[in-house]
Every structure is written in C-alpha cells, then in structure tokens.
Design a protein around this motif. Structure first.
Motif, short mmCIF file in Angstrom:
data_model
loop_
_atom_site.label_atom_id
_atom_site.label_comp_id
_atom_site.label_asym_id
_atom_site.label_seq_id
_atom_site.Cartn_x
_atom_site.Cartn_y
_atom_site.Cartn_z
N ARG A 1 0.88 -1.12 -0.29
CA ARG A 1 0.02 -0.22 -0.03
C ARG A 1 0.72 1.09 -0.50
N ALA A 2 2.00 1.19 -0.06
CA ALA A 2 2.87 2.32 0.07
C ALA A 2 2.81 3.12 -1.07
N TRP A 3 2.61 2.84 -1.98
CA TRP A 3 2.22 3.86 -3.08
C TRP A 3 0.93 4.38 -3.15
N HIS A 4 -0.19 3.50 -2.68
CA HIS A 4 -0.91 4.37 -2.50
C HIS A 4 -1.10 5.89 -1.52
N VAL A 5 -0.58 5.13 -0.33
CA VAL A 5 -0.02 6.46 0.21
C VAL A 5 0.72 7.74 0.44
N HIS A 6 1.55 7.06 -0.35
CA HIS A 6 2.24 8.57 -0.80
C HIS A 6 2.02 9.63 -1.94
N ASP A 7 1.30 8.81 -3.56
CA ASP A 7 0.30 9.14 -3.38
C ASP A 7 -0.74 10.02 -3.32
N ARG A 8 -1.08 9.63 -1.68
CA ARG A 8 -2.54 10.32 -1.36
C ARG A 8 -1.89 11.77 -1.13
N CYS A 9 -0.47 11.63 0.15
CA CYS A 9 0.11 12.36 0.61
C CYS A 9 0.53 13.74 -0.95
N LEU A 10 0.79 13.50 -1.38
CA LEU A 10 1.19 13.84 -2.69
C LEU A 10 0.59 14.79 -3.22
N SER A 11 -0.92 14.09 -2.90
CA SER A 11 -2.03 14.76 -4.25
C SER A 11 -2.78 15.74 -2.89
N LEU A 12 -2.75 15.05 -1.02
CA LEU A 12 -3.76 16.02 -0.71
C LEU A 12 -2.88 17.47 -0.93
N LEU A 13 -0.85 16.99 -0.35
CA LEU A 13 -0.70 18.82 -0.25
C LEU A 13 -0.39 19.67 -1.88
N LEU A 14 -1.22 18.77 -2.83
CA LEU A 14 -0.95 19.38 -4.52
C LEU A 14 -2.23 20.20 -4.17
N ALA B 1 2.93 23.28 -12.45
CA ALA B 1 2.37 23.77 -13.33
C ALA B 1 2.43 25.35 -11.77
N PHE B 2 2.83 24.78 -11.01
CA PHE B 2 2.74 26.05 -9.99
C PHE B 2 4.18 27.02 -9.78
N SER B 3 4.79 26.74 -10.92
CA SER B 3 5.85 27.83 -10.63
C SER B 3 5.56 28.15 -12.51
N ASP B 4 4.41 27.64 -13.05
CA ASP B 4 4.42 28.42 -14.00
C ASP B 4 3.06 29.86 -13.96
#
Length: 128
Positions: free
Chosen positions: A56-69, A118-121
């Motif tokens: 489940r590591a991929w799901h956990v880190h994917d969710r963290c990054l999506s949350l932060l974005l 996209a944030f730097s754009d």
C-alpha cells in the motif's frame, strides 16, 4: 515470516490510518495554518504506514502528494499555509519515484509532476 502474515488486518489497518486521515483533513482544510509542523507529522505517519505494508506504499504516498497539491492550489487557504504545503511536496514525490514499477505508476507520477510544475508557471495563483 511470510509477507501476507506481516500485513495488518483490515481492522488494524483502519486503526493505523485513522490518525493519518484525520491529520490529512486538518491539512486540507488549513485548520492550523500557523503550525506547518503538522505536515511533517502527516508525512512521518505516511512513512510508518508504508513501512508496515509495502503493498500500500504507493497509495499512501500518492494520497499525501495529492493532498499537498490540492491544498497548495486552494485559493481559500492562507498563502503561508499553501506555501508550506507546496514546499513539502518533494518528500512524497521522492518516495513515489522509488516505487515506480510499471507504466501506470510512471504515468501517474508524471501527472503529479506536471501538477507540481504548474505552480512555477503561474505564481499569481497564490494571490487570493
């Protein structure tokens, strides 16, 4: 010990993820914008969860990054909080980079990378 026997039961997994999910909601809503340390705690919990169940590591880190974005792009949140979220994206991004194992995960990481770029754009997106 087999891999399946080290995996937490569904009930145990729910008990482990509850604090992480609650903290994620606090981050997403910007409930404590003067405490960016909450982001670090959330990411620490994610690392612990991923270490307990590598499947489940991929799901956990994917969710963290999506949350932060998502939080960084929310114009209703304070700018300082959004910047803290954006600054913290490198940690889950690097974790995901090491977990890429197929075309689907590579494509997902590329999508997340584009969102981050996209944030730097358009820096004016941070203006309310």
């Amino acid at each position: 010990m087999s891999r399946s026997s080290s995996r937490p039961s569904p009930a145990r997994w729910a008990a482990l993820t509850d604090p992480w999910l609650r903290l994620g909601m606090c981050i997403r809503l910007g409930l404590y914008p003067d405490d960016p340390g909450l982001i670090r705690i959330h990411l620490d919990l994610a690392d612990q969860l991923a270490a307990r169940d590598a499947c489940r590591a991929w799901h956990v880190h994917d969710r963290c990054l999506s949350l932060l974005l998502d939080s960084a792009g929310d114009v209703m949140l304070p700018v300082a909080w959004r910047m803290s979220c954006l600054a913290s994206c490198s940690r889950p991004m690097s974790r995901l980079g090491s977990l890429v194992g197929d075309d689907a995960s590579a494509a997902r990481l590329q999508t997340l990378s584009r969102r981050l770029a996209a944030f730097s754009d358009s820096p004016l997106r941070f203006m309310p």
